[in-house]
Scaffold this active site. Sequence first.
Site, PDB file in Angstrom:
ATOM      1  N   LYS A  66     -39.108  71.838  32.586  1.00  0.00           N
ATOM      2  CA  LYS A  66     -38.360  70.838  31.814  1.00  0.00           C
ATOM      3  C   LYS A  66     -36.903  71.256  31.655  1.00  0.00           C
ATOM      4  CE  LYS A  66     -38.551  68.537  27.280  1.00  0.00           C
ATOM      5  NZ  LYS A  66     -39.347  68.439  26.043  1.00  0.00           N
ATOM      6  N   SER A 141     -41.470  63.993  25.262  1.00  0.00           N
ATOM      7  CA  SER A 141     -40.216  64.112  25.978  1.00  0.00           C
ATOM      8  C   SER A 141     -40.287  64.917  27.277  1.00  0.00           C
ATOM      9  CB  SER A 141     -39.145  64.725  25.066  1.00  0.00           C
ATOM     10  OG  SER A 141     -39.395  66.093  24.787  1.00  0.00           O
ATOM     11  N   GLY A 162     -42.469  70.006  20.389  1.00  0.00           N
ATOM     12  CA  GLY A 162     -42.172  70.165  18.977  1.00  0.00           C
ATOM     13  C   GLY A 162     -42.854  69.106  18.135  1.00  0.00           C
ATOM     14  N   GLY A 163     -43.409  68.097  18.759  1.00  0.00           N
ATOM     15  CA  GLY A 163     -44.061  67.017  18.021  1.00  0.00           C
ATOM     16  C   GLY A 163     -44.853  66.121  18.948  1.00  0.00           C
ATOM     17  N   GLY A 164     -45.331  66.680  20.033  1.00  0.00           N
ATOM     18  CA  GLY A 164     -46.101  65.895  20.988  1.00  0.00           C
ATOM     19  C   GLY A 164     -45.443  65.801  22.353  1.00  0.00           C
ATOM     20  N   SER A 165     -44.357  66.503  22.551  1.00  0.00           N
ATOM     21  CA  SER A 165     -43.566  66.362  23.772  1.00  0.00           C
ATOM     22  C   SER A 165     -44.258  66.823  25.045  1.00  0.00           C
ATOM     23  CB  SER A 165     -42.242  67.113  23.630  1.00  0.00           C
ATOM     24  OG  SER A 165     -41.438  66.481  22.667  1.00  0.00           O
TER      25      SER A 165
END
Length: 182
Positions: A66, A141, A162-165
């Site tokens: 990424k 993301s 960090g929150g589902g990325s």
Amino acid sequence: NVYKSGAATPSQVMEEVIIGAEKLSHLKIFSSFQPDDIRTQAQASDKRWKEGKPLSVFDGVPIAIKDMSSIIGHRVCRGSIQVCREEATEDDTPAHRLRSAGAILVGLTVMVEGGVTPLGYNAHWDGPFNPYDTEYYPGGSSSGSAVAVASGLVPMALGWDGGGSIRIPAAMSGVNGLAVTQ
């Protein structure tokens, strides 16, 4: 193992990855992809396998990363052309550990700008798109990383979560995603 048996070399496999990336360019997977660098890494892996001294099970395995990580020779943009840095002169820790294990770092994958939306689309790169139906986004993301795996281009890609990325694009692209810690 295909390399151990001599059925293929890392260079042969990487040529297929390069061809595959070109054929899949409409999916807009990569923000940075450098075929010559991939070939150089593959030649070093060829030598290790020929000498019977692979560095690990990852030696010669193509891995996408990424666009949050620094990889030598690639510009890190974090999803925004506004914040692109100069080419990295060193790998960050995950990339360094993979490279030290012989993995072939094939490039940086498109991510949503700043990593702040679960849709997976980046207007700067006009993608990426879900490999199963380009009318849909892959989730984000770590969208480009999920698409690289889902399209069969690489067996593994790194993302940041960090929150589902990692988990969201994995689910929306039909691959396994694992958000790990040290």
